[in-house]
Scaffold this motif. Structure first.
Motif, PDB file in Angstrom:
ATOM      1  N   GLU A 182       0.827  -1.201   0.000  1.00  0.00           N
ATOM      2  CA  GLU A 182       0.000   0.000   0.000  1.00  0.00           C
ATOM      3  C   GLU A 182       0.871   1.266   0.000  1.00  0.00           C
TER       4      GLU A 182
ATOM      5  N   MET B 271       0.308   4.247   0.931  1.00  0.00           N
ATOM      6  CA  MET B 271       0.257   5.039   2.164  1.00  0.00           C
ATOM      7  C   MET B 271       1.259   4.525   3.194  1.00  0.00           C
TER       8      MET B 271
ATOM      9  N   HIS C 186       3.300  18.964   5.894  1.00  0.00           N
ATOM     10  CA  HIS C 186       2.053  19.710   5.779  1.00  0.00           C
ATOM     11  C   HIS C 186       0.825  18.834   5.566  1.00  0.00           C
ATOM     12  N   GLY C 187       1.006  17.741   4.852  1.00  0.00           N
ATOM     13  CA  GLY C 187      -0.168  16.907   4.607  1.00  0.00           C
ATOM     14  C   GLY C 187       0.067  15.938   3.474  1.00  0.00           C
ATOM     15  N   ILE C 188      -1.008  15.265   3.118  1.00  0.00           N
ATOM     16  CA  ILE C 188      -0.954  14.237   2.084  1.00  0.00           C
ATOM     17  C   ILE C 188      -2.093  14.454   1.113  1.00  0.00           C
ATOM     18  N   GLU C 189      -1.765  14.494  -0.153  1.00  0.00           N
ATOM     19  CA  GLU C 189      -2.791  14.606  -1.195  1.00  0.00           C
ATOM     20  C   GLU C 189      -3.054  13.216  -1.769  1.00  0.00           C
TER      21      GLU C 189
ATOM     22  N   ALA D  41      -4.943  10.833  -0.390  1.00  0.00           N
ATOM     23  CA  ALA D  41      -5.475   9.900   0.604  1.00  0.00           C
ATOM     24  C   ALA D  41      -6.838  10.410   1.058  1.00  0.00           C
ATOM     25  N   PHE D  42      -7.487   9.641   1.901  1.00  0.00           N
ATOM     26  CA  PHE D  42      -8.786  10.062   2.424  1.00  0.00           C
ATOM     27  C   PHE D  42      -8.572  11.145   3.471  1.00  0.00           C
ATOM     28  N   SER D  43      -9.229  12.285   3.305  1.00  0.00           N
ATOM     29  CA  SER D  43      -8.967  13.399   4.227  1.00  0.00           C
ATOM     30  C   SER D  43     -10.238  14.024   4.787  1.00  0.00           C
TER      31      SER D  43
ATOM     32  N   VAL E 170     -10.779   3.104   1.980  1.00  0.00           N
ATOM     33  CA  VAL E 170     -10.088   3.173   0.703  1.00  0.00           C
ATOM     34  C   VAL E 170      -8.602   2.848   0.878  1.00  0.00           C
TER      35      VAL E 170
ATOM     36  N   TYR F 125     -12.281  -0.065  12.539  1.00  0.00           N
ATOM     37  CA  TYR F 125     -11.791   1.186  11.946  1.00  0.00           C
ATOM     38  C   TYR F 125     -11.417   2.145  13.065  1.00  0.00           C
TER      39      TYR F 125
ATOM     40  N   PHE G  20      -9.532   5.739  14.563  1.00  0.00           N
ATOM     41  CA  PHE G  20      -9.034   7.103  14.398  1.00  0.00           C
ATOM     42  C   PHE G  20      -7.936   7.292  15.437  1.00  0.00           C
TER      43      PHE G  20
ATOM     44  N   VAL H 282       2.701  10.629  11.712  1.00  0.00           N
ATOM     45  CA  VAL H 282       3.302   9.761  10.686  1.00  0.00           C
ATOM     46  C   VAL H 282       4.195   8.697  11.336  1.00  0.00           C
TER      47      VAL H 282
ATOM     48  N   LEU I   2       1.745   6.037  12.532  1.00  0.00           N
ATOM     49  CA  LEU I   2       1.205   5.287  11.391  1.00  0.00           C
ATOM     50  C   LEU I   2       2.269   4.388  10.753  1.00  0.00           C
TER      51      LEU I   2
ATOM     52  N   SER J  23      -4.874  -1.376   6.821  1.00  0.00           N
ATOM     53  CA  SER J  23      -4.708  -0.363   5.779  1.00  0.00           C
ATOM     54  C   SER J  23      -4.789   1.031   6.395  1.00  0.00           C
ATOM     55  N   ILE J  24      -3.901   1.911   5.918  1.00  0.00           N
ATOM     56  CA  ILE J  24      -3.942   3.310   6.352  1.00  0.00           C
ATOM     57  C   ILE J  24      -4.689   4.085   5.274  1.00  0.00           C
ATOM     58  N   HIS J  25      -5.799   4.699   5.668  1.00  0.00           N
ATOM     59  CA  HIS J  25      -6.668   5.326   4.670  1.00  0.00           C
ATOM     60  C   HIS J  25      -6.349   6.787   4.397  1.00  0.00           C
ATOM     61  N   GLY J  26      -5.923   7.503   5.427  1.00  0.00           N
ATOM     62  CA  GLY J  26      -5.644   8.913   5.201  1.00  0.00           C
ATOM     63  C   GLY J  26      -5.574   9.685   6.493  1.00  0.00           C
ATOM     64  N   ILE J  27      -5.474  10.982   6.357  1.00  0.00           N
ATOM     65  CA  ILE J  27      -5.317  11.876   7.501  1.00  0.00           C
ATOM     66  C   ILE J  27      -6.302  13.028   7.348  1.00  0.00           C
ATOM     67  N   GLU J  28      -7.052  13.261   8.380  1.00  0.00           N
ATOM     68  CA  GLU J  28      -7.969  14.404   8.405  1.00  0.00           C
ATOM     69  C   GLU J  28      -7.320  15.547   9.178  1.00  0.00           C
TER      70      GLU J  28
ATOM     71  N   ALA K 240      -4.976  17.647   8.042  1.00  0.00           N
ATOM     72  CA  ALA K 240      -3.739  18.118   7.414  1.00  0.00           C
ATOM     73  C   ALA K 240      -4.096  18.711   6.052  1.00  0.00           C
ATOM     74  N   PHE K 241      -3.097  19.270   5.399  1.00  0.00           N
ATOM     75  CA  PHE K 241      -3.331  19.834   4.072  1.00  0.00           C
ATOM     76  C   PHE K 241      -3.486  18.696   3.064  1.00  0.00           C
ATOM     77  N   SER K 242      -4.574  18.682   2.308  1.00  0.00           N
ATOM     78  CA  SER K 242      -4.805  17.548   1.411  1.00  0.00           C
ATOM     79  C   SER K 242      -5.148  17.981  -0.010  1.00  0.00           C
TER      80      SER K 242
ATOM     81  N   LYS L  30      -6.340   7.746   9.992  1.00  0.00           N
ATOM     82  CA  LYS L  30      -7.427   6.777   9.896  1.00  0.00           C
ATOM     83  C   LYS L  30      -6.900   5.470   9.325  1.00  0.00           C
TER      84      LYS L  30
ATOM     85  N   SER M 166      -7.661   0.939   9.360  1.00  0.00           N
ATOM     86  CA  SER M 166      -8.590  -0.096   9.789  1.00  0.00           C
ATOM     87  C   SER M 166      -7.941  -1.459   9.705  1.00  0.00           C
TER      88      SER M 166
END
Lengths: 500, 500
Positions: free
Chosen positions: A253, A255, A332-335, A337-339, A346, B230, B232, B259, B262, B330-335, B337-339, B354, B356
C-alpha cells in the motif's frame, strides 16, 4: 586612487531639525482622523486578488492609489500587467502596477517604497467580528481587511510625504513608488516588471518594504528571512484506488510507504534527519549573538498567542534562533489519501506527501534538493517496495539577509528612536518574504524591511487590524526616516557618502 | 430422548423433477426479454439513497417493488421506517421497508430473501458510457445503476417465483421477503426492523442474500466475510493551525508524531506490528485448505483488474487467504492536514490518522481495540512528545462465517450444478458484509450468500452492469434452489429434517 564625485546636501542644523520634527509630528497628530478616514475609504474596496470576480474592484483600487500618489505631485505611470488564464479557461486582466517618482534632485538620496493594495480573502461569515470591508475602530484598533497588510502602511508612507507637502517643507529625499495589486497571489509579473523597468531603479539608493509586522510591541527592523524548499514526495502503487476489504492484505500500500518516508524526515526533537542538512548553515558570530541578547521577546506571550503549551526550546534565545537562523522541516499533509470526516475504507493508489524545509543562509537550494532526493531514495530502498517514488521540488525560495550596517538601517533606527525614544529590535522573519530577495537580487540595491504593524495584527486571519497608535506613529517614523536618510546621505561627518 | 415431530413433504420423483426443471428453464428462456424489460423499468427509477432530493423516487421504488411482490400473490406489508435529520437540519422520511410472505404450508421449508432497491449515486458525467438510469444492452451486458446491486438479483428472485406461478406449479417452499431502501447508506433502521418484527422470522428456516458478486466467472457461494475495526488516532498539539515559516522549528508538530505512529502499524511485508494481533486467528484446517484447492482464481486477471503489477504474495492460495482469512491493516488517510493540490505552508494543529484492521475469525473486537490502544500508547511514548494522542474505534464490524454444512448450502450447490453443470466455488469476501452477520445474530437462522453477478460487474463504479446470461441463469438458479431446498427439507433419505 578612487575618484569620488560626492554630492553634498546641506543638512538642517540641530535646532532647525528639531523644529521640523515638531511640525511634522504636530501635523500628523492633528490630521490623524483624516488619515484614518483615508484608510477607511481604501479598506472599503474589496481588492481581493484571489477572487476573479473582484478583479474590477482590484483595478479600481490601483487607480485610486495612483490618483492619490499623483496628488502628491508625483509623475505616475500605470502599467498594464497583461492577463491571466483561469482554470476554467477564462482570461482576465491582471490589475495594473504603479511606478511613480517624486523629486529628481541629484543632491538628494532616492528611496523607493514598495507596497501592495490587494488583500487576502475576507468574509464576515469566516468569523469576523466586524464587516471586513468597513473599517471599524474598537479600543484603539482599526479593524478591516488590508488594515495592516498592506493598505495601512502604504497610506502611512503617502501621508508622511503629504505632511511635508502640506507644511510646504522640502522633502529631504527623492521618492519612488512601486505598487502592485497581486502580492497576495504571489506577485506574478513583478520580476518581469522590475527587469523591464530596471532603469527606473538605476538612481534608487534604498528600497523600503513595510509589508510585515514586528516581533512584539517594540518597534523593529527586519534584516532577514528564511527560504522555503517545498517538496512533494509521491508514492504510486497502482492506477486506481481500491477497497480495503476487497484488497487489504495483498498490496504494497502506497500510504504505508509514504508514512514511513515522512516519519524518517525529522526526529521528535526537531532535528532534520537528512544527512548534510546542517553543513552549510552560517556559523553564529559574536556580533549576531549580540542582536539576540537585546531583543524584547516574551516567550510566554508568544506561546499564548500560538495556543501551544510546550515548545521544543525553553529560552527566547533558542526559540528565535530556531525560527530565524536554523533550518526546520514541517510535514504539511498528504494529497490523494482520504482526508474528509468519517471513515472511508479506501486504499489510495497514489499519495503525495508534502513537506518543506525552511532553509537559512548559507544553504543552497540545489544542494538541499540533492540531499533530499538521495535520502528519500535511501529510505525507500529499505522497504523493498515495488511502488514508484518521485520526489520533486515545488518551491525553491531562497533566504534573504540584509547588510545591517547599511546607512538606511541606521537612518531607520534613528527615526524610530526619534518617534518612540527606543532602539528598535533587529529581527528576522522565519517566513519567506520573496519580495525582499527579489528586489535585492534584481536591482542590487539595499533593501530594508520596516514594519509599522504589531505582532498581533492578524495579517491573513479574521479580524485583521492595525492599531491607530501604530498607524499614526508609523507615519511619523516614515516622515523622520526621510530626514534621517538625508542626514546620513549628505553628512560628511558621518562619513557615509552614498553616490560616488 | 428427542421427540421429533417431523414434517414430511413428498418430493417429486426424479423424472417429474427433471420435467419440472425443463419447464422452468424453458419458461425463463422464453420470457427473458420480458425480464430484461422489467429490469429496465426498475433501473429507470433513480432510487439513490444518498441523495435527499431523490427521496421521493426511492419511496416510489419501494412501492413499485411492493406491488410487484403483491402481484405474486404475497401478503405485503409496507413498513414506515421513520425519518432522518440531515446536516442542514431538514427532516426527511426514510423510505419504507417491505416485509412480505407467500405461502404458509407447514410441510414446506421457509426461505426469506433479503434485497434492497436503493442504489449508489450515478451521474453520466462521472464517466458512464451510457445513461446510468437507462438500461442499455451492449455485447450481452445490461448496463445501468442497480443492475447487479441489487435490483437485478431482486427481480431474478421475483421472476423465479413468478415462473412457478405462471406455470401453475406448486412453489416448493414458503417464501418471505425483506426489502429495504437504504442499504447503500448503511441500512439505518434495519436492525430495529428485524428486532421489532422478530416473529416474522420465527418460522423462517433459511435467509438468502444475493447482494455480492462472484470471485471469477465461475458460480460461487459465499460463506464468510472479514470484519472491520476502523480506528481514528488523533494527535493534537495546539488550538489552531500555524504557519510553517512563522512557527516551523520550535513546535512538536502533530503531523510528525502521527506519521511516526502510522509508520509503526504495519511493516512493508504487510505484517501487522501490533503485538498479539495474530493470536486469535483461527488455525487453518485440512477441510478449509481443501476449499482453497478447488477455487478458480486467475491471479494475473485479478492483478489486471486491480491495475496493480505486484502483490505481496505470488500464489493464488496465499493471495486468497490473505484477503479472506488473515487480518490486514490499511492506512486510509489523515484528516486535518493539508490535502488539496498545491503547496500550503501549514503546520496543522490537530490531525487524525485513519486506519482499519480487517479482522477475521476468531479475533474479538474488544481484544483488538485494547491491543491497538496499548501499542499506540507505547509507540507514542517513545517520542516524548507533549502532544495529546487519542485512539478511538469508530467502526467495529465483526467477521461472519457460515456453517457450510448447512442444508441450504447443499441446496444452492445442487441448484448451481443443475444450471451450470459445475460445482460452485466456496468463497469468502474480504470486505465486511454486515447484513449477513446482522441477520445471523438477530434471527439465529442460517444465512446464505448466493451471488448471481460476475466479478467484473462494477457494483459501486461507473458502468455497473449484469450480464444477460448471469441475470437469466441466476433466475434459473433461484428457481432450482426452491426445488432443491424442498428435496433436502422433506427427504428422509438425506436425513436432514429441518423442523423439529
Amino acid at each position: 586612487m578612487i575618484i569620488c564625485t560626492q554630492l553634498i546636501m546641506i543638512p538642517l542644523g540641530a535646532e532647525a531639525e528639531e523644529k521640523q520634527v515638531k511640525d511634522l509630528f504636530s501635523y500628523i497628530n492633528t490630521h490623524q482622523d483624516e488619515f484614518v478616514q483615508n484608510l477607511k475609504d481604501w479598506l472599503a474596496v474589496p481588492s481581493d486578488s484571489s477572487d476573479p470576480e473582484l478583479r474590477e474592484e482590484l483595478t479600481r483600487m490601483i487607480n485610486i492609489a495612483a490618483d492619490r500618489i499623483k496628488s502628491l505631485g508625483a509623475r505616475v505611470e500605470v502599467i498594464d500587467m497583461g492577463s491571466e488564464k483561469l482554470h476554467n479557461g477564462q482570461i482576465i486582466p491582471f490589475p495594473p502596477a504603479i511606478l511613480a517618482e517624486l523629486g529628481k534632485d541629484p543632491t538628494k538620496g532616492t528611496v523607493c517604497f514598495y507596497g501592495h493594495v490587494d488583500v487576502q480573502p475576507a468574509k464576515k461569515e469566516d468569523g469576523w467580528s466586524t464587516d471586513p470591508y468597513t473599517l471599524t475602530e474598537i479600543n484603539g484598533n482599526l479593524y478591516g481587511r488590508g488594515a495592516t497588510d498592506n493598505k495601512g502602511p502604504v497610506l502611512a508612507w503617502i501621508h508622511a510625504v503629504e505632511t511635508y507637502k502640506a507644511l510646504k517643507k522640502d522633502i529631504p529625499v527623492n521618492l519612488k513608488f512601486i505598487i502592485e495589486g497581486v502580492e497576495e497571489t504571489g506577485s506574478p509579473g513583478l520580476e518581469d516588471l522590475i527587469e523591464k523597468h530596471i532603469h527606473f531603479f538605476s538612481d534608487v539608493d534604498y528600497i523600503v518594504i513595510s509589508d510585515n509586522v514586528r516581533l512584539s510591541k517594540k518597534p523593529a527592523l527586519t534584516y532577514g528571512t528564511r527560504g522555503n524548499a517545498y517538496f512533494f514526495v509521491e508514492v504510486e502503487g497502482g492506477k486506481k484506488d481500491l477497497h480495503s476489504g476487497t484488497f487489504g492484505g495483498i498490496l504494497h500500500e502506497p500510504m504505508r510507504d509514504l508514512v514511513y518516508i515522512l516519519a524518517n524526515l525529522v526526529d521528535s526533537s526537531g532535528q532534520i534527519l537528512i544527512p548534510g542538512m546542517y553543513d552549510d548553515v552560517a556559523p553564529l558570530t559574536k556580533e549576531e549573538q549580540k542582536l539576540y541578547d537585546d531583543i524584547e521577546f516574551d516567550l510566554e506571550e508568544h506561546k499564548n498567542s500560538s495556543c501551544v503549551d510546550t515548545y521544543l526550546y525553553n529560552t527566547s534565545d533558542e526559540v528565535l534562533k530556531h525560527l530565524w537562523r536554523y533550518p526546520s522541516l514541517s510535514i504539511h499533509g498528504i494529497e490523494g489519501a482520504f482526508s474528509d470526516t468519517g471513515s472511508k475504507t479506501v486504499i489510495p493508489s497514489k499519495v503525495t506527501g508534502k513537506f518543506s524545509i525552511r532553509q537559512v543562509p548559507n544553504m543552497k537550494i540545489p544542494v538541499v534538493e540533492k540531499q533530499v532526493e538521495k535520502y528519500i531514495e535511501d529510505v525507500f530502498a529499505r522497504l523493498h517496495s515495488p511502488n514508484k517514488v518521485t520526489v520533486s521540488l515545488k518551491i525553491g525560495a531562497v533566504p534573504w539577509l540584509a547588510n545591517i550596517d547599511d546607512p538606511q538601517y541606521t537612518a531607520a533606527k534613528n527615526a524610530i528612536t526619534k518617534v518612540f525614544d527606543i532602539t528598535p529590535d533587529m529581527i528576522r522573519d522565519g517566513s519567506t518574504i520573496p519580495l525582499a530577495k527579489t528586489f535585492q537580487d534584481l536591482t542590487k540595491k539595499s533593501v530594508l524591511m520596516l514594519p509599522i504593524g504589531g505582532a498581533d495584527d492578524g495579517e491573513h486571519s479574521q479580524n485583521e487590524k492595525i492599531s491607530r497608535f501604530n498607524y499614526i506613529e508609523g507615519t511619523k517614523v516614515f516622515a523622520c526616516f526621510f530626514q534621517e536618510l538625508s542626514k546620513l546621505h549628505g553628512d560628511p561627518i558621518n562619513g557615509m557618502p552614498l553616490k560616488n
